[in-house]
Scaffold this motif. Structure first.
Motif, PDB file in Angstrom:
ATOM      1  N   PRO A 272       0.820  -1.217   0.000  1.00 56.10           N
ATOM      2  CA  PRO A 272       0.000   0.000   0.000  1.00 56.10           C
ATOM      3  C   PRO A 272       0.853   1.266   0.000  1.00 56.10           C
ATOM      4  CG  PRO A 272      -0.915  -1.611   1.501  1.00 56.10           C
ATOM      5  CD  PRO A 272       0.409  -2.155   1.065  1.00 56.10           C
ATOM      6  N   GLN A 273       1.935   1.272   0.778  1.00 52.43           N
ATOM      7  CA  GLN A 273       2.821   2.435   0.787  1.00 52.43           C
ATOM      8  C   GLN A 273       3.560   2.556  -0.541  1.00 52.43           C
ATOM      9  OE1 GLN A 273       3.038   4.906   2.916  1.00 52.43           O
ATOM     10  NE2 GLN A 273       4.619   5.895   1.656  1.00 52.43           N
ATOM     11  N   ALA A 274       3.927   1.431  -1.128  1.00 49.99           N
ATOM     12  CA  ALA A 274       4.588   1.468  -2.432  1.00 49.99           C
ATOM     13  C   ALA A 274       3.684   2.106  -3.481  1.00 49.99           C
ATOM     14  CB  ALA A 274       4.984   0.054  -2.851  1.00 49.99           C
ATOM     15  N   LEU A 275       2.380   1.832  -3.400  1.00 56.52           N
ATOM     16  CA  LEU A 275       1.442   2.435  -4.348  1.00 56.52           C
ATOM     17  C   LEU A 275       1.301   3.938  -4.115  1.00 56.52           C
ATOM     18  CD1 LEU A 275      -1.403  -0.246  -4.549  1.00 56.52           C
ATOM     19  CD2 LEU A 275       0.401   0.211  -6.221  1.00 56.52           C
ATOM     20  N   VAL A 276       1.428   4.365  -2.865  1.00 52.55           N
ATOM     21  CA  VAL A 276       1.425   5.808  -2.573  1.00 52.55           C
ATOM     22  C   VAL A 276       2.599   6.478  -3.280  1.00 52.55           C
ATOM     23  CG1 VAL A 276       1.752   7.525  -0.752  1.00 52.55           C
ATOM     24  CG2 VAL A 276       0.190   5.607  -0.379  1.00 52.55           C
ATOM     25  N   VAL A 277       3.763   5.848  -3.208  1.00 51.24           N
ATOM     26  CA  VAL A 277       4.950   6.384  -3.877  1.00 51.24           C
ATOM     27  C   VAL A 277       4.739   6.390  -5.393  1.00 51.24           C
ATOM     28  CG1 VAL A 277       7.430   6.098  -4.243  1.00 51.24           C
ATOM     29  CG2 VAL A 277       6.440   5.622  -1.991  1.00 51.24           C
ATOM     30  N   LEU A 278       4.113   5.342  -5.911  1.00 46.68           N
ATOM     31  CA  LEU A 278       3.847   5.288  -7.349  1.00 46.68           C
ATOM     32  C   LEU A 278       2.974   6.466  -7.777  1.00 46.68           C
ATOM     33  CD1 LEU A 278       2.956   2.214  -9.475  1.00 46.68           C
ATOM     34  CD2 LEU A 278       1.428   4.174  -9.507  1.00 46.68           C
ATOM     35  N   ASP A 279       1.923   6.735  -7.023  1.00 48.51           N
ATOM     36  CA  ASP A 279       1.056   7.860  -7.378  1.00 48.51           C
ATOM     37  C   ASP A 279       1.803   9.185  -7.294  1.00 48.51           C
ATOM     38  OD1 ASP A 279      -1.131   6.223  -7.857  1.00 48.51           O
ATOM     39  OD2 ASP A 279      -1.943   6.430  -5.840  1.00 48.51           O
ATOM     40  N   GLU A 280       2.678   9.291  -6.300  1.00 48.30           N
ATOM     41  CA  GLU A 280       3.467  10.517  -6.173  1.00 48.30           C
ATOM     42  C   GLU A 280       4.393  10.684  -7.368  1.00 48.30           C
ATOM     43  OE1 GLU A 280       6.652  12.513  -3.012  1.00 48.30           O
ATOM     44  OE2 GLU A 280       5.299  10.907  -2.353  1.00 48.30           O
ATOM     45  N   ALA A 281       4.999   9.583  -7.817  1.00 47.03           N
ATOM     46  CA  ALA A 281       5.883   9.652  -8.977  1.00 47.03           C
ATOM     47  C   ALA A 281       5.125  10.040 -10.231  1.00 47.03           C
ATOM     48  CB  ALA A 281       6.578   8.305  -9.178  1.00 47.03           C
ATOM     49  N   ALA A 282       3.892   9.527 -10.363  1.00 43.76           N
ATOM     50  CA  ALA A 282       3.099   9.840 -11.552  1.00 43.76           C
ATOM     51  C   ALA A 282       2.812  11.330 -11.656  1.00 43.76           C
ATOM     52  CB  ALA A 282       1.798   9.045 -11.535  1.00 43.76           C
ATOM     53  N   GLY A 283       2.695  12.001 -10.510  1.00 42.69           N
ATOM     54  CA  GLY A 283       2.406  13.426 -10.522  1.00 42.69           C
ATOM     55  C   GLY A 283       3.601  14.306 -10.254  1.00 42.69           C
ATOM     56  N   ALA A 284       4.794  13.712 -10.181  1.00 41.48           N
ATOM     57  CA  ALA A 284       5.996  14.466  -9.827  1.00 41.48           C
ATOM     58  C   ALA A 284       6.493  15.311 -10.992  1.00 41.48           C
ATOM     59  CB  ALA A 284       7.095  13.503  -9.371  1.00 41.48           C
ATOM     60  N   ASP A 285       7.306  16.306 -10.651  1.00 47.17           N
ATOM     61  CA  ASP A 285       7.919  17.172 -11.661  1.00 47.17           C
ATOM     62  C   ASP A 285       9.155  16.472 -12.213  1.00 47.17           C
ATOM     63  OD1 ASP A 285       8.607  19.240 -13.283  1.00 47.17           O
ATOM     64  OD2 ASP A 285       9.422  20.517 -11.683  1.00 47.17           O
ATOM     65  N   LEU A 286       8.905  15.460 -13.022  1.00 49.28           N
ATOM     66  CA  LEU A 286       9.961  14.679 -13.651  1.00 49.28           C
ATOM     67  C   LEU A 286       9.691  14.609 -15.145  1.00 49.28           C
ATOM     68  CD1 LEU A 286      10.102  11.594 -11.235  1.00 49.28           C
ATOM     69  CD2 LEU A 286      11.833  13.372 -11.409  1.00 49.28           C
ATOM     70  N   ALA A 287      10.726  14.364 -15.908  1.00 52.72           N
ATOM     71  CA  ALA A 287      10.529  14.127 -17.331  1.00 52.72           C
ATOM     72  C   ALA A 287       9.635  12.902 -17.512  1.00 52.72           C
ATOM     73  CB  ALA A 287      11.879  13.901 -18.009  1.00 52.72           C
TER      74      ALA A 287
END
Length: 479
Positions: free
Chosen positions: A385-400
């Motif tokens: 569940p925490q890993a999925l939180v990180v995944l969602d954060e990465a999807a919306g992050a200011d990254l290329a």
């Protein structure tokens, strides 16, 4: 996949930690054979179809193996196929194998029944991206190993024969009950208080290693005491030690197997070897539906095949399960599954859009930070569940976008959600149209509705229908 993203776990591996039900504490997984983590998983009973509750449990061994390999380690998994020995009671020779019941119901031979439901199970595993085990030993093909183990236990004074049956003497094994917390004094006859006890047993709580066959029984094998068949528990002891040795790392199963199955397995394996065979016992929580454990007896089962029939991706169920810690009970509902299905489709659409954008040759500091947090969560007793939180954060992050794609593609080696499947969707559309659809999604996410409307108008002028869906912009050529 770029090596900089794919092999990060090898550059700074994390220690895998799991909750051990035997010691009742979180323990680090320390391979016993010098590097390879060895996993044994109690597999299906192949006289009926598996349901989603079963499949959630079978997913556990797959996730552990994926997690170990994700960090650059090696892992092997063995899963047994129970095609004999699953008894309906403990009443001496009158015990009925559920395989015999299935034969009577379906009019097929025992091995035909087993093959039918084994094949169905394999198809269910594939639909849920549960990677095949490295070996699937069948109980019926390991009677010799079970008899050898039975003989060792008799020689050590832990088992005895009476009336053609062989029983394990639980009073001769001082540690009996240490896994489940049961005490011999508290046990009822035959582990099930409503059942009659074989009067020839030394103690009512002794359990069967071998049973004398009664008249009409279909599956029997020879023994020094006449034809018979193995008890349910001995098969896992015999096969796990044959394939993984007399010391191995992780044993998985559902909570309902803790007693008596695994308690008896410990007595057999540790009793025969005079040492602890399994290092860590890991259990999955029940899947509930309408507040009840999903079970055939409750008449509330759902099969994997029903998901696709309802128009849902079976991997939406996998995603739904990842949202709850594996040790906890989780609820199944069609509404929750529909939500997981929409989330999965959205992730795949994002991945398809990101794939078209180049990624940096070297991960950025932000990507490294996100990746470390994802790996920390996975290594922390599979905190998915925490890993999925990180995944969602990465999807919306200011990254290329290309870097987001690389991160999620790497993480999907653990999640098993087939996130890159959507890359082919819309591939028949011109690249300009695909780019405009992706730009429109970005504009909507930024609440730049003027830009979003302008892109819609441009696509319509080009001859495309534009549809807003929970997964983003969908475009279709107008005929």
């Amino acid at each position: 996949m770029d090596e900089a993203y794919a092999t990060r776990g090898e550059r700074y591996p994390l220690a895998m930690r799991l909750y051990d039900a035997l010691s009742r504490q979180i323990r680090e997984v320390e391979p016993t054979d010098g590097g390879r983590v060895e996993i044994y998983s109690c597999g299906p009973t192949v006289y009926r179809y598996a349901h989603l509750g079963n499949m959630r449990t079978f997913m556990l061994g797959d996730l552990i193996r994926r997690a170990v390999r994700f960090e650059g380690g090696d892992a092997i998994q063995v899963m047994n196929i129970t095609d004999v020995g699953h008894m309906t009671d403990d009443i001496g020779q009158a015990a009925i194998d559920r395989m015999d019941i299935a034969v009577a119901d379906e009019g097929l031979a025992p091995l035909e029944i087993a093959e039918k439901y084994t094949q169905a199970f394999m198809e269910d595993e594939a639909a849920l991206k549960i990677a095949p085990a490295d070996a699937y030993p069948k109980a019926t093909e390991h009677i010799e190993e079970m008899n050898e183990l039975k003989d060792r236990l008799i020689e050590r004074g832990l088992a005895y024969e009476v009336g053609g049956n062989v029983y394990f003497d639980v009073h001769a094994f001082p540690d009996y009950g240490k896994l489940s917390g049961n005490t011999i004094e508290a046990l009822r006859a035959g582990h099930r208080q409503e059942l009659e006890v074989d009067p020839n047993k030394r103690h009512p709580e002794d359990f069967a290693l071998w049973k004398r066959a009664g008249a009409g029984r279909l599956m029997t094998w020879p023994s020094p005491w006449g034809d018979g068949f193995p008890g349910w528990h001995i098969e896992c002891s015999a096969m796990s030690m044959k394939y993984l040795g007399e010391r191995f790392d992780v044993h998985t199963g559902g909570n309902d197997l803790k007693f008596p199955h695994h308690e008896d397995e410990i007595a057999q394996s540790d009793g025969a070897t005079a040492h602890q065979v399994v290092s860590i016992w890991v259990y999955g929580g029940f899947l509930q539906q309408s507040g009840q454990k999903m079970a055939k007896s409750a008449k509330n089962i759902t099969r994997v095949t029903e998901l696709a029939e309802a128009g849902l991706d079976p991997l939406a169920f996998r995603l739904l399960c990842l949202g709850t810690r594996y040790r906890s009970e989780t609820d199944f509902s069609w509404e929750a599954l529909e939500g997981a299905n929409q989330r999965l489709r959205r992730l795949r659409r994002l991945m398809a859009g990101w794939k078209a954008t180049p990624r940096p040759d070297t991960p950025s500091a932000r990507a490294d930070e996100l990746d470390r947090r994802f790996r920390d969560a996975v290594a922390d007793d599979l905190n998915l569940p925490q890993a999925l939180v990180v995944l969602d954060e990465a999807a919306g992050a200011d990254l290329a976008d290309g870097e987001k794609h690389a991160l999620l593609a790497s993480w999907d080696r653990v999640l098993g959600l087939d996130l890159e499947r959507g890359a082919a969707e819309g591939a028949d559309l011109p690249q300009e149209v695909q780019d405009l659809a992706r730009e429109r999604d970005q504009a909507r996410a930024a609440r730049d509705f003027d830009r979003s409307d302008a892109i819609r108008s441009r696509l319509v002028e080009m001859g495309y229908e534009v549809m807003d869906t929970p997964e983003g912009t969908r475009v279709r050529r107008l005929d």
